[in-house]
Scaffold this active site. Structure first.
Site, PDB file in Angstrom:
ATOM      1  N   ASP A 217      -3.230  79.766  25.493  1.00 66.33           N
ATOM      2  CA  ASP A 217      -4.245  80.818  25.526  1.00 66.33           C
ATOM      3  C   ASP A 217      -5.628  80.177  25.583  1.00 66.33           C
ATOM      4  OD1 ASP A 217      -4.086  84.037  24.659  1.00 66.33           O
ATOM      5  OD2 ASP A 217      -6.040  83.085  24.403  1.00 66.33           O
ATOM      6  N   ASN A 225     -16.376  85.295  30.619  1.00 63.08           N
ATOM      7  CA  ASN A 225     -16.589  86.436  31.513  1.00 63.08           C
ATOM      8  C   ASN A 225     -17.924  87.115  31.237  1.00 63.08           C
ATOM      9  OD1 ASN A 225     -14.271  86.358  33.140  1.00 63.08           O
ATOM     10  ND2 ASN A 225     -13.036  87.423  31.598  1.00 63.08           N
ATOM     11  N   HIS A 230     -17.085  87.756  36.096  1.00 62.82           N
ATOM     12  CA  HIS A 230     -15.640  87.686  36.315  1.00 62.82           C
ATOM     13  C   HIS A 230     -15.248  86.750  37.464  1.00 62.82           C
ATOM     14  CE1 HIS A 230     -14.269  90.688  33.395  1.00 62.82           C
ATOM     15  NE2 HIS A 230     -15.423  91.301  33.631  1.00 62.82           N
ATOM     16  N   ASP A 234     -12.481  84.047  36.963  1.00 60.47           N
ATOM     17  CA  ASP A 234     -11.298  83.898  37.825  1.00 60.47           C
ATOM     18  C   ASP A 234     -11.148  82.455  38.292  1.00 60.47           C
ATOM     19  OD1 ASP A 234     -10.776  86.565  37.527  1.00 60.47           O
ATOM     20  OD2 ASP A 234     -11.467  87.156  39.531  1.00 60.47           O
ATOM     21  N   GLU A 260      -5.842  85.640  30.213  1.00 61.69           N
ATOM     22  CA  GLU A 260      -5.973  84.198  29.989  1.00 61.69           C
ATOM     23  C   GLU A 260      -4.751  83.602  29.314  1.00 61.69           C
ATOM     24  OE1 GLU A 260      -8.123  86.149  26.402  1.00 61.69           O
ATOM     25  OE2 GLU A 260      -7.505  86.648  28.453  1.00 61.69           O
TER      26      GLU A 260
END
Length: 357
Positions: A217, A225, A230, A234, A260
């Site tokens: 994680d 973000n 974003h 990404d 994530e």
């Protein structure tokens, strides 16, 4: 021709990748009447690069041989032991090998980002019409595999999605634990082989190897973000997915479960080996400088799979471990078993608050 049409119709209805590959081999065997057919792919790197047999179907076989996905790599032939096959793989072109029986190699792609070689063994060289038939069936196989990839892969990263997760755990438990005293996987009768005494000992050692599930994680990903947008977030996900592919072995299974969170299924000798594998990833991520973002970290929780495990149980234990890591500083890898031994968490506790199943 009628038999071939029936086989092609059956191919189009299959949704299991292994069954699809086997069906293609049966269709080829019915038309070519070869001595045997094999599909092999490379696994490992450097001195440990080996040929893994995805499927083999000889002339008199009623069932194909399918290599267990988590086989002892020491059993496999080095890539350099088959120069013509390796040339086919590297050049991406068919290769006709010298010698008898005749061997014809064709590059194939059984799944996304996996290059493999189809080996056709025949008494006589293949005719142009037979080679054309092989090429046509290969194109059909690639097209059907592309449809499976769209269904089984995360569209952003190309990693496996959750759809096949339960099935993969069930299969790996069968392969690793349903083993008789001869060291043969009794759940897979078509794969039984005769082993030497040294090979039997290696098989018994392999049976004692562990099956491990890890959850990776990203730490503070929401702030990435929020601060950078974003699109940058990404890009971080894509780079991490690439690092996962590079860190773990070809036979390990890497999933993106959304956002994530990533999941890895792998085989290791013991807990220390599993920790080493996850630590290697954690340290690589920490050392990498991500564009615009800089340095980020990951938290890892993992657990051993048992014979009676359900996917829900195994995932919950790894989830408990990664939750504990996040509550105690992040940027760390820990097994559920070690946390229980150290009395950091109690067996059966639900430390995490998310149920994925």
């Amino acid at each position: 021709m009628t038999v071939l049409v029936d086989q092609l119709a059956r191919l189009c209805g299959l949704r299991d990748r292994s069954a699809l590959l086997v069906a293609v081999l049966f269709a080829m065997r019915g038309e070519l009447l070869p001595l045997g057919l094999s599909v092999l792919r490379p696994i490992g790197k450097g001195d440990y690069a080996r040929w893994l047999t995805l499927a083999r179907l000889d002339a008199d076989d009623t069932l194909p041989y399918i290599e267990p996905e988590w086989i002892d790599i020491d059993r496999l032939a080095p890539l350099a032991s088959e120069p013509e096959r390796l040339a086919c793989l590297q050049q991406g072109l068919p290769v006709q090998a010298a010698g008898s029986p005749c061997r014809y190699f064709v590059p194939v792609q059984p799944e996304l980002d996996v290059a493999a070689v189809l080996e056709v063994r025949t008494p006589q060289p293949l005719t142009p019409a037979q080679r054309q038939l092989i090429a046509g069936l290969d194109r059909l196989h690639r097209n059907l595999c592309s449809l499976l990839d769209e269904n089984e892969r995360d569209p952003m990263t190309g990693l496996l999605n959750r759809k096949t997760f339960d099935e993969t755990i069930a299969r790996m438990v069968l392969e690793w634990f349903d083993t008789d005293e001869a060291g043969v996987c009794s759940a897979l009768p078509s794969q039984r082989l005769a082993f030497s005494a040294s090979e039997l000992e290696r098989r018994h050692r392999t049976r004692r190897q562990g099956c491990w599930l890890g959850i990776i994680d990203l730490d503070h990903f929401k702030s990435v973000n929020d601060r950078f947008g974003h699109l940058i977030g990404d890009e971080v996900i894509l780079l991490l997915a690439r690092m996962l592919k590079d860190t773990f072995r070809g036979q390990d299974k890497v999933y993106r479960f959304g956002g994530e969170e990533f999941v890895v299924l792998l085989r290791c000798h013991d807990e220390a080996d599993a920790l080493h594998a996850f630590e290697r990833l954690r340290q690589a991520v920490r050392a990498h400088e991500f564009p615009q973002v800089g340095h980020i970290t990951v938290s890892v929780g993992f657990t051993a799979l048992g014979l009676d495990d359900t996917p829900t149980d195994a995932f919950a234990r790894a989830d408990d471990a990664v939750y504990w890591v996040k509550q105690h500083g992040r940027n760390h890898a820990a097994s559920h078993e070690s946390l229980v031994r150290d009395r950091c968490i109690a067996l059966g506790d639900k430390a995490g608050g998310v149920d994925f199943f």
